[in-house]
Motif scaffolding. Structure first.
Motif, mmCIF file in Angstrom:
data_model
loop_
_atom_site.group_PDB
_atom_site.id
_atom_site.type_symbol
_atom_site.label_atom_id
_atom_site.label_comp_id
_atom_site.label_asym_id
_atom_site.label_seq_id
_atom_site.Cartn_x
_atom_site.Cartn_y
_atom_site.Cartn_z
ATOM 1 N N TYR A 1 0.829 -1.211 0.000
ATOM 2 C CA TYR A 1 0.000 0.000 0.000
ATOM 3 C C TYR A 1 0.863 1.262 0.000
ATOM 4 O O TYR A 1 0.641 2.184 -0.790
ATOM 5 C CB TYR A 1 -0.930 -0.022 1.218
ATOM 6 N N LEU A 2 1.851 1.319 0.869
ATOM 7 C CA LEU A 2 2.703 2.504 0.952
ATOM 8 C C LEU A 2 3.586 2.660 -0.282
ATOM 9 O O LEU A 2 3.849 3.784 -0.717
ATOM 10 C CB LEU A 2 3.543 2.457 2.229
ATOM 11 N N GLN A 3 4.041 1.553 -0.863
ATOM 12 C CA GLN A 3 4.818 1.632 -2.097
ATOM 13 C C GLN A 3 3.972 2.223 -3.215
ATOM 14 O O GLN A 3 4.430 3.055 -3.981
ATOM 15 C CB GLN A 3 5.321 0.259 -2.517
ATOM 16 N N ARG A 4 2.724 1.781 -3.323
ATOM 17 C CA ARG A 4 1.844 2.282 -4.383
ATOM 18 C C ARG A 4 1.478 3.741 -4.181
ATOM 19 O O ARG A 4 1.212 4.445 -5.152
ATOM 20 C CB ARG A 4 0.587 1.434 -4.469
ATOM 21 N N LEU A 5 1.444 4.197 -2.949
ATOM 22 C CA LEU A 5 1.176 5.614 -2.681
ATOM 23 C C LEU A 5 2.388 6.493 -2.977
ATOM 24 O O LEU A 5 2.279 7.709 -2.998
ATOM 25 C CB LEU A 5 0.781 5.814 -1.217
ATOM 26 N N GLY A 6 3.541 5.868 -3.199
ATOM 27 C CA GLY A 6 4.755 6.625 -3.470
ATOM 28 C C GLY A 6 5.401 7.177 -2.215
ATOM 29 O O GLY A 6 6.086 8.185 -2.246
ATOM 30 N N MET A 7 5.205 6.520 -1.090
ATOM 31 C CA MET A 7 5.731 7.008 0.169
ATOM 32 C C MET A 7 7.132 6.479 0.475
ATOM 33 O O MET A 7 7.669 6.754 1.529
ATOM 34 C CB MET A 7 4.775 6.649 1.307
ATOM 35 N N ALA A 8 7.693 5.726 -0.467
ATOM 36 C CA ALA A 8 9.057 5.230 -0.300
ATOM 37 C C ALA A 8 10.005 6.244 -0.931
ATOM 38 O O ALA A 8 10.075 6.369 -2.145
ATOM 39 C CB ALA A 8 9.211 3.866 -0.956
ATOM 40 N N VAL A 9 10.718 6.972 -0.112
ATOM 41 C CA VAL A 9 11.628 8.008 -0.593
ATOM 42 C C VAL A 9 12.991 7.386 -0.857
ATOM 43 O O VAL A 9 13.448 6.507 -0.125
ATOM 44 C CB VAL A 9 11.741 9.149 0.447
ATOM 45 N N ASP A 10 13.635 7.851 -1.921
ATOM 46 C CA ASP A 10 14.965 7.372 -2.278
ATOM 47 C C ASP A 10 15.931 7.560 -1.107
ATOM 48 O O ASP A 10 15.969 8.624 -0.483
ATOM 49 C CB ASP A 10 15.452 8.140 -3.507
ATOM 50 N N THR A 11 16.694 6.539 -0.788
ATOM 51 C CA THR A 11 17.602 6.581 0.356
ATOM 52 C C THR A 11 18.651 7.675 0.214
ATOM 53 O O THR A 11 18.958 8.385 1.171
ATOM 54 C CB THR A 11 18.295 5.216 0.538
ATOM 55 N N TYR A 12 19.202 7.832 -0.984
ATOM 56 C CA TYR A 12 20.224 8.861 -1.195
ATOM 57 C C TYR A 12 19.656 10.239 -0.863
ATOM 58 O O TYR A 12 20.280 11.031 -0.162
ATOM 59 C CB TYR A 12 20.710 8.827 -2.650
ATOM 60 N N GLN A 13 18.451 10.517 -1.346
ATOM 61 C CA GLN A 13 17.849 11.821 -1.104
ATOM 62 C C GLN A 13 17.460 11.983 0.367
ATOM 63 O O GLN A 13 17.560 13.071 0.912
ATOM 64 C CB GLN A 13 16.628 12.022 -1.986
#
Length: 89
Positions: free
Chosen positions: A45-57
């Protein structure tokens, strides 16, 4: 990330083999099945919402002059929000 997912699989295997060897009651099996199902559902669910922020950023920030911010994010569902942009841009 690949190693992390592999370690999660090993943790599940270790937990299930421990339950089997200890001859755990059925309610333990069911409660763990519900727990892992809820974790997987929340992950998807959270992946599809785009809540996974790039680790580098997340570590170095969104500055476009940084070399890591010029690369494509690794993995699916990873976003790289531009935190310097004004709302609505």
């Amino acid at each position: 990330k690949f190693a992390g997912y592999g370690l999660l699989a090993l943790a599940i295997y270790g937990t299930l083999s421990g339950l089997w060897l200890a001859n755990a009651p059925v309610w333990m099996w069911l409660s763990l099945a519900v727990w892992w199902s809820a974790l997987i559902a929340a992950f998807v669910y959270l992946q599809r919402l785009g809540m996974a922020v790039d680790t580098y950023q997340a570590i170095w920030g969104p500055d476009p002059s940084l070399p890591g911010n010029q690369r494509k994010p690794i993995g699916w569902g990873i976003t790289r929000p531009n935190l310097d942009a004004a709302p609505g841009e």
